[in-house]
Write a protein that holds these residues in place. Structure first.
Motif, short mmCIF file in Angstrom:
data_model
loop_
_atom_site.label_atom_id
_atom_site.label_comp_id
_atom_site.label_asym_id
_atom_site.label_seq_id
_atom_site.Cartn_x
_atom_site.Cartn_y
_atom_site.Cartn_z
N TRP A 1 -10.73 -0.12 3.73
CA TRP A 1 -11.72 -0.15 5.04
C TRP A 1 -11.14 -0.62 6.39
CZ3 TRP A 1 -15.65 -3.72 2.22
CH2 TRP A 1 -16.67 -3.12 1.30
N CYS A 2 -9.81 -1.41 6.18
CA CYS A 2 -9.07 -1.83 7.67
C CYS A 2 -7.92 -0.72 7.95
CB CYS A 2 -8.58 -3.16 7.38
SG CYS A 2 -9.92 -4.55 7.41
N GLY A 3 -7.83 0.40 7.22
CA GLY A 3 -6.91 1.67 7.42
C GLY A 3 -5.82 1.15 6.83
N ILE A 4 -5.53 0.33 5.87
CA ILE A 4 -4.13 -0.01 5.05
C ILE A 4 -4.16 0.72 3.98
CG2 ILE A 4 -2.76 -1.53 4.40
CD1 ILE A 4 -4.16 -3.46 6.36
N LYS A 5 -2.97 1.53 3.59
CA LYS A 5 -3.06 2.30 2.62
C LYS A 5 -2.54 1.29 1.36
CE LYS A 5 -1.06 6.56 0.53
NZ LYS A 5 -0.46 5.97 -0.39
N ALA A 6 -3.19 1.59 0.10
CA ALA A 6 -2.55 1.10 -0.97
C ALA A 6 -1.75 1.93 -1.89
CB ALA A 6 -3.74 0.31 -1.87
N ASP A 7 -0.33 1.92 -2.39
CA ASP A 7 0.24 2.43 -3.14
C ASP A 7 -0.08 2.43 -4.49
OD1 ASP A 7 1.49 3.75 -0.80
OD2 ASP A 7 3.21 2.23 -1.01
N VAL A 8 -0.27 0.85 -5.01
CA VAL A 8 -0.46 0.75 -6.19
C VAL A 8 -1.51 -0.11 -6.57
CG1 VAL A 8 0.79 0.00 -8.73
CG2 VAL A 8 2.03 1.33 -6.82
N PHE A 9 -2.33 -0.10 -7.39
CA PHE A 9 -3.39 -1.04 -7.93
C PHE A 9 -2.91 -1.39 -9.35
CE2 PHE A 9 -7.07 -3.14 -9.65
CZ PHE A 9 -7.71 -3.96 -8.77
N SER A 10 -2.42 -2.48 -9.55
CA SER A 10 -2.09 -2.85 -11.08
C SER A 10 -2.79 -3.99 -11.76
CB SER A 10 -0.34 -2.84 -11.21
OG SER A 10 -0.13 -3.19 -12.54
N LEU A 11 -3.15 -3.71 -12.74
CA LEU A 11 -3.70 -4.95 -13.84
C LEU A 11 -2.88 -4.87 -14.75
CD1 LEU A 11 -7.63 -4.31 -14.72
CD2 LEU A 11 -6.33 -6.04 -13.22
N GLY A 12 -1.94 -6.10 -14.80
CA GLY A 12 -0.88 -6.56 -15.34
C GLY A 12 0.39 -6.31 -14.91
N PHE A 13 1.56 -6.59 -15.58
CA PHE A 13 2.82 -6.43 -15.04
C PHE A 13 3.84 -5.84 -16.13
CE2 PHE A 13 1.13 -10.21 -12.66
CZ PHE A 13 1.96 -9.84 -11.49
N GLY A 14 4.89 -5.38 -15.72
CA GLY A 14 5.64 -4.85 -16.83
C GLY A 14 5.51 -3.40 -17.21
N PRO A 15 5.99 -2.60 -18.22
CA PRO A 15 5.91 -1.48 -18.31
C PRO A 15 4.40 -0.99 -18.37
CG PRO A 15 7.20 -2.51 -20.25
CD PRO A 15 6.63 -3.58 -19.39
N VAL A 16 4.32 0.37 -17.69
CA VAL A 16 2.96 0.94 -17.52
C VAL A 16 2.37 1.51 -18.53
CG1 VAL A 16 1.54 2.58 -16.19
CG2 VAL A 16 3.53 1.22 -14.90
N ILE A 17 1.27 1.33 -19.03
CA ILE A 17 0.39 1.76 -20.35
C ILE A 17 -0.43 2.94 -20.12
CG2 ILE A 17 -1.17 1.28 -22.22
CD1 ILE A 17 -0.30 -1.38 -22.23
#
Length: 450
Positions: A41-57
């Motif tokens: 909403w404030c004009g800042i772009k999000a590259d990644v939204f991650s639940l958890g850490f480590g290898p991506v499932i």
């Protein structure tokens, strides 16, 4: 150890971990979504939204260019905004240098956005945690309802040696000749209950079909288990909601106050409880635990407890509160947790109470499993309590936490420029060390505190 012993222990571990992961995932998702959506909403772009850490499932990209992903280690999460070098929002110098040539692109990064946009984005995580708590507490308030005034009988709970007399719809006027206060939600009502004669059967004055009658009824606060607390002697022994304690070390009891007195005077020795459960008499042996119990004045008193709450012999008729009243109840509940947490932390720091009151991941996981085992309502309530605690913790002015970033922004607002990159790196390292130290200390408590 044979397999018949290992199986239930393994099943309990799986249940506890599943409950912990669910609770943590909900809280982290809400927290990080607050950062993400307000940042957008404030004009800042999000590259990644991650639940958890480590290898991506699993991962996918949305139309805004954000990669949504689920990672293998489900113990946290993060939003990586444009210009961030890592999940802790460190600055990516190369990315920022590339963006510097394009004002629009620079504006869409976390570190190139206006101060107000960055501050709102960071503050949104804890705010969304508090909002979750308020919504949950408000929903519980609407689901359970408020006790109807004047106090009206909806049902009499099953008890040993049941006393016939009270009926559904009876409007209670007096007990043992003492007029009932107009509200059950006041200190006067608690004092009224304490003043009642300590007898198993009392005379109730009721209004039934417009006629005032005197009928017999049970002592209103019997030794009836309302709920069982996590990591308590009662839970370890196997007590459950609805149990009625009829004796302690062979001495009969019928009132919760009698049970409380027996526990407090036990000096920590094992107690043998006679328990009535759905018509069957059982026996449990448990050892009361020393507990730092919060008081109404904000202080703490060290007492012996077995970890149960009392329940009334009478189920009172209720009425559903309105939306505004429910939200007010949610706000009040969230504020009580915040005040209690701050008070508890202060008393631990000053040495007034034991530091063992601070739980780490193992303790929280155990509580998650215990609350889930007591039903959906208890588990949802626990999630709301934990969400408030997580939101509050993140507001502490420690570098690497949201509160630390907000402190840097306050410095920038006053000085007109942010701290230098070198100073920020040093402060972030100190903050990460503090957070790690706090986690290790809490884990130490989980392992070594009684």
């Amino acid at each position: 150890m044979d397999i018949t012993t290992l199986v239930p222990q393994f099943g309990g571990f799986v249940w506890t971990m599943a409950a912990f992961i669910i609770a943590l995932s909900v809280i982290v998702a809400i927290h990080e979504y607050g950062h993400y959506i307000v940042g957008r909403w404030c004009g800042i772009k999000a590259d990644v939204f991650s639940l958890g850490f480590g290898p991506v499932i699993y991962s996918r990209h949305d139309k805004h260019g954000t990669r949504w992903q689920i990672a293998a280690l489900p113990f946290g999460g993060y939003v990586k905004f444009a210009g961030d070098s890592n999940a802790a929002s460190g600055k990516d110098e190369d990315a920022m240098n590339e963006a510097a040539a394009d004002p629009a692109r620079l504006r869409s990064t976390m570190h190139g956005a206006p101060l107000w946009a960055r501050a709102l984005t960071v503050a949104a995580g804890p705010v969304f945690n508090f909002a979750l708590s308020i919504i949950v507490f408000a929903g519980i308030s609407m689901a359970l309802g408020n006790v109807r005034e004047p106090l009206t009988v909806d049902a009499v709970k099953p008890l040993p040696n049941a006393v016939e007399g009270l009926e559904k719809g009876d409007v209670l006027q007096a007990i043992a000749g003492l007029e009932i206060p107009s509200s059950t939600q006041t200190p006067e009502y608690r004092a009224y209950m304490d003043a009642l004669p300590l007898e198993p059967v009392l005379d109730y004055t009721v209004l039934r079909d417009g006629v005032s009658l005197t009928v017999p009824g049970p002592y209103p606060q019997p030794a009836l288990v309302g709920s069982v607390g996590p990591e308590t002697a009662a839970l370890e022994a196997g007590l459950a909601s609805g149990d009625v304690i009829t004796g302690v070390d062979g001495a009969p009891v019928f009132a919760f106050q009698q049970l409380k007195n027996a526990v407090e005077s036990s000096e920590g020795r094992p107690l043998l409880l006679d328990v009535w459960r759905a018509g069957e008499i059982l026996q449990f042996t448990l050892v009361p635990k020393s507990t730092d119990e919060p008081q109404d004045d904000g202080g703490f008193v060290n007492v012996l407890r077995i970890g149960i709450s009392s329940d009334s012999a009478i189920t009172a008729a209720t009425e559903t509160p309105g939306l505004i009243e429910s939200v007010q109840s949610g706000v009040a509940g969230t504020w009580r947790i915040i005040k209690g947490s701050i008070s508890g932390l202060w008393h631990m720091v000053t040495g007034a109470i034991s530091s063992c009151n601070m739980s780490g991941p193992v303790g929280i996981a155990k509580v998650s499993g215990a609350m889930a085992s007591q039903g959906a309502m208890s588990f949802i309530n626990f999630i709301a309590v934990l969400s408030t605690a997580v939101g509050l913790l993140n507001l502490f002015p420690i570098p690497a936490l949201d509160g630390g970033h907000l402190t840097f922004y306050a410095y920038e607002a006053v000085r007109g420029k942010p701290p230098s990159d070198g100073a920020l790196r040093i402060l972030m390292s100190i903050g990460l060390t503090m957070v790690l130290g706090l986690m290790l200390f809490a884990l130490f408590n989980d392992i070594f505190c009684p």
